[in-house]
Write a protein that holds these residues in place. Structure first.
Motif, PDB file in Angstrom:
ATOM      1  N   ARG A  18       0.822  -1.198   0.000  1.00  0.00           N
ATOM      2  CA  ARG A  18       0.000   0.000   0.000  1.00  0.00           C
ATOM      3  C   ARG A  18       0.862   1.257   0.000  1.00  0.00           C
ATOM      4  O   ARG A  18       0.560   2.231  -0.684  1.00  0.00           O
ATOM      5  N   ASN A  19       1.952   1.242   0.768  1.00  0.00           N
ATOM      6  CA  ASN A  19       2.819   2.405   0.857  1.00  0.00           C
ATOM      7  C   ASN A  19       3.406   2.771  -0.496  1.00  0.00           C
ATOM      8  O   ASN A  19       3.481   3.946  -0.853  1.00  0.00           O
ATOM      9  N   SER A  20       3.814   1.774  -1.270  1.00  0.00           N
ATOM     10  CA  SER A  20       4.432   2.047  -2.575  1.00  0.00           C
ATOM     11  C   SER A  20       3.404   2.442  -3.625  1.00  0.00           C
ATOM     12  O   SER A  20       3.751   3.014  -4.660  1.00  0.00           O
ATOM     13  N   MET A  21       2.122   2.151  -3.374  1.00  0.00           N
ATOM     14  CA  MET A  21       1.074   2.497  -4.331  1.00  0.00           C
ATOM     15  C   MET A  21       0.669   3.967  -4.231  1.00  0.00           C
ATOM     16  O   MET A  21       0.005   4.496  -5.121  1.00  0.00           O
ATOM     17  N   ILE A  22       1.049   4.656  -3.140  1.00  0.00           N
ATOM     18  CA  ILE A  22       0.677   6.049  -2.941  1.00  0.00           C
ATOM     19  C   ILE A  22       1.728   6.961  -3.566  1.00  0.00           C
ATOM     20  O   ILE A  22       2.914   6.841  -3.259  1.00  0.00           O
ATOM     21  N   GLN A  68      -8.897   0.876   6.738  1.00  0.00           N
ATOM     22  CA  GLN A  68      -8.657  -0.083   5.660  1.00  0.00           C
ATOM     23  C   GLN A  68      -7.622  -1.098   6.115  1.00  0.00           C
ATOM     24  O   GLN A  68      -6.612  -0.738   6.749  1.00  0.00           O
ATOM     25  N   ILE A  69      -7.860  -2.360   5.826  1.00  0.00           N
ATOM     26  CA  ILE A  69      -6.929  -3.445   6.151  1.00  0.00           C
ATOM     27  C   ILE A  69      -6.614  -4.195   4.863  1.00  0.00           C
ATOM     28  O   ILE A  69      -7.514  -4.471   4.058  1.00  0.00           O
ATOM     29  N   GLY A  70      -5.338  -4.511   4.646  1.00  0.00           N
ATOM     30  CA  GLY A  70      -4.944  -5.220   3.443  1.00  0.00           C
ATOM     31  C   GLY A  70      -3.965  -6.341   3.727  1.00  0.00           C
ATOM     32  O   GLY A  70      -3.158  -6.260   4.662  1.00  0.00           O
ATOM     33  N   VAL A  71      -4.045  -7.405   2.941  1.00  0.00           N
ATOM     34  CA  VAL A  71      -3.086  -8.509   2.990  1.00  0.00           C
ATOM     35  C   VAL A  71      -2.601  -8.757   1.567  1.00  0.00           C
ATOM     36  O   VAL A  71      -3.352  -8.576   0.598  1.00  0.00           O
ATOM     37  N   ALA A  72      -1.342  -9.152   1.437  1.00  0.00           N
ATOM     38  CA  ALA A  72      -0.768  -9.346   0.101  1.00  0.00           C
ATOM     39  C   ALA A  72       0.299 -10.422   0.130  1.00  0.00           C
ATOM     40  O   ALA A  72       0.859 -10.733   1.192  1.00  0.00           O
ATOM     41  N   ASP A 129      -1.079  -4.604   5.943  1.00  0.00           N
ATOM     42  CA  ASP A 129      -1.099  -3.161   6.180  1.00  0.00           C
ATOM     43  C   ASP A 129      -2.455  -2.734   6.724  1.00  0.00           C
ATOM     44  O   ASP A 129      -3.484  -3.372   6.476  1.00  0.00           O
ATOM     45  N   VAL A 130      -2.442  -1.644   7.476  1.00  0.00           N
ATOM     46  CA  VAL A 130      -3.662  -1.056   8.013  1.00  0.00           C
ATOM     47  C   VAL A 130      -3.528   0.460   7.955  1.00  0.00           C
ATOM     48  O   VAL A 130      -2.429   1.002   8.144  1.00  0.00           O
ATOM     49  N   ALA A 131      -4.624   1.153   7.650  1.00  0.00           N
ATOM     50  CA  ALA A 131      -4.612   2.606   7.545  1.00  0.00           C
ATOM     51  C   ALA A 131      -5.897   3.163   8.135  1.00  0.00           C
ATOM     52  O   ALA A 131      -6.940   2.497   8.135  1.00  0.00           O
ATOM     53  N   PHE A 132      -5.828   4.412   8.647  1.00  0.00           N
ATOM     54  CA  PHE A 132      -7.017   5.071   9.167  1.00  0.00           C
ATOM     55  C   PHE A 132      -6.927   6.565   8.886  1.00  0.00           C
ATOM     56  O   PHE A 132      -5.836   7.111   8.663  1.00  0.00           O
ATOM     57  N   ILE A 136       3.820  -4.119   7.306  1.00  0.00           N
ATOM     58  CA  ILE A 136       4.875  -5.062   7.664  1.00  0.00           C
ATOM     59  C   ILE A 136       5.039  -6.089   6.553  1.00  0.00           C
ATOM     60  O   ILE A 136       4.051  -6.483   5.912  1.00  0.00           O
ATOM     61  N   HIS A 137       6.290  -6.499   6.316  1.00  0.00           N
ATOM     62  CA  HIS A 137       6.591  -7.473   5.266  1.00  0.00           C
ATOM     63  C   HIS A 137       7.559  -8.526   5.787  1.00  0.00           C
ATOM     64  O   HIS A 137       8.476  -8.215   6.559  1.00  0.00           O
ATOM     65  N   GLN A 138       7.350  -9.767   5.354  1.00  0.00           N
ATOM     66  CA  GLN A 138       8.229 -10.874   5.703  1.00  0.00           C
ATOM     67  C   GLN A 138       8.601 -11.611   4.426  1.00  0.00           C
ATOM     68  O   GLN A 138       7.729 -11.937   3.614  1.00  0.00           O
ATOM     69  N   MET A 139       9.888 -11.842   4.221  1.00  0.00           N
ATOM     70  CA  MET A 139      10.374 -12.482   3.008  1.00  0.00           C
ATOM     71  C   MET A 139      11.163 -13.747   3.360  1.00  0.00           C
ATOM     72  O   MET A 139      12.032 -13.719   4.231  1.00  0.00           O
ATOM     73  N   LYS A 140      10.841 -14.837   2.688  1.00  0.00           N
ATOM     74  CA  LYS A 140      11.571 -16.101   2.851  1.00  0.00           C
ATOM     75  C   LYS A 140      12.248 -16.438   1.529  1.00  0.00           C
ATOM     76  O   LYS A 140      11.582 -16.655   0.520  1.00  0.00           O
TER      77      LYS A 140
END
Length: 391
Positions: free
Chosen positions: A127-131, A223-227, A264-267, A278-282
């Motif tokens: 979401r942050n990179s989409m703004i 707004q709540i998002g999962v990706a 992500d969550v926004a208000f 928050i992001h987690q990469m494996k």
């Protein structure tokens, strides 16, 4: 010939309200806008460092954007930054947040059950990179979402579905997987794609991808998002990725499998707004001697490394003063096999000039802690500049 020209003038209506040019013939519409910005940058170097070349003036943006619509079925987006093109013609490494070509895609809206976007542009993952950064008080996005850890733009196709009067949005796409380098035309030797999905839901009404509550929303909105994203880029023996594909962190593309998960969550309410992401990469490199394993054995690593980080940001828009106040905290752990994590705190102020889309912006960076594998030469950084939009 004169009659044809006169007819064309009559058919085309041009609206220059607030400097945005809108050309329409009743069926098709073309909107033209632009963005110009620049700043002065100053870095407080760490003890023993002598390279002060980053203390300079910089033209950040010289953008031209064209958005169009053909009937109710097609929409197009083209956005180019000439300042980036000039800089990238000299530099050997492309800044992923400022790649030159920002978007070039077409969306087909003729299907009733979904939209289809084809071409190059922002990925529907973070979401942050989409703004757009020009809509905030900041000059630079958080490190984890600016395109060096995972790509934020790519070439591919995205299927988009909106539910519940656009309160809920679902995205599913397939992309070349090389980020900005996908514009070169070829995939890496593996020939495999990257797959990305996102779902977000807002309440009590539609929540646009914005950062600042300029309207002072009278009812609290959330707004709540999962990706998630997945790529299997195992290279054939004796081959390699294109130059600079992996980025300076070596994580953007890996020789192996990679799973990335985001939340992500926004208000926003009465001028206050906030975002948490928050992001987690494996990452699972196929080569046991991959540099990402930091010389640990397969028994010690179990064949994978973990990376990740998060962003927490609060904003307030003082309407009477036309001023944005923002504060951002970010943490980034590039490799769990390396001790420590990077931490940064960055406040920013934006002051909008009355009667225009011009804004004076100030951002302060403070590196609270470096990760041992990513030591910066500076401790503090200051950016002060001016932005003007024709829209």
């Amino acid at each position: 010939m004169k009659k044809n020209i006169l007819l064309l003038i009559i058919i085309l209506s041009i609206n220059t309200s607030f400097a945005q040019f809108v050309i329409s013939n009743g069926k098709s519409t073309l909107e033209i806008s632009s963005n110009f910005s620049g700043f002065y940058n100053y870095r407080a170097l760490k003890s023993g460092e002598v390279d002060a070349s980053k203390n300079r003036f910089k033209l950040r943006d010289a953008q031209l954007a064209v958005n169009g619509r053909v009937g109710n079925d097609f929409e197009l987006s083209l956005k180019v930054d000439f300042a980036d093109i000039a800089a990238n013609s000299i530099n050997t490494v492309i800044d992923p947040e400022n790649p030159g070509l920002l978007s070039a895609n077409v969306t087909y809206k003729g299907f009733k059950f979904m939209d289809v976007e084809m071409g190059y542009g922002k990925l529907y993952y973070s979401r942050n990179s989409m703004i757009p950064i020009e809509n905030s008080a900041y000059w630079q996005s958080a490190e984890i979402t600016r395109g060096s850890v995972f790509s934020v733009r790519d070439v591919g196709v995205t299927f988009i579905k909106n539910f519940w009067k656009q309160r809920a949005n679902a995205y599913l796409g397939a992309y070349t997987g090389l980020g900005e380098l996908s514009l070169a035309g070829d995939n890496d030797p593996s020939g495999r794609l990257e797959y990305i999905s996102r779902f977000d839901v807002a309440f009590p009404s539609r929540y646009r991808y914005t950062e600042i509550d300029e309207r002072h929303t009278p009812i609290p909105m959330f707004q709540i998002g999962v990706a998630g994203r997945y790529a299997n880029k195992k290279l054939p023996a004796g081959t390699a990725f294109p130059t600079n594909a992996t980025s300076s962190y070596g994580l953007k593309v890996i020789d192996g499998e990679r799973y990335v998960y985001g939340f992500d969550v926004a208000f926003q309410y009465m001028g206050f707004s906030g975002q948490f992401e928050i992001h987690q990469m494996k990452s699972k490199p196929q080569n046991p001697n991959d540099p990402l394993f930091q010389n640990y054995t397969l028994d010690q690593t179990n064949g994978y490394i973990l990376s990740g980080g998060y962003i927490a940001q609060l904003n307030y828009y003082i309407k009477d003063w036309r001023t944005i106040l923002s504060a951002r905290y970010e943490e980034l752990d590039l490799n769990d096999l390396v001790v420590g994590s990077a931490r940064r705190f960055s406040p920013a102020i934006g002051y909008k000039l009355k009667g225009s889309s011009a804004m004076v912006k100030f951002q302060y960076f403070n590196i609270l802690r470096d990760e041992s594998s990513d030591i910066q030469t500076w401790k503090e950084q200051f950016r002060l500049g001016f932005q003007f939009q024709l829209k």
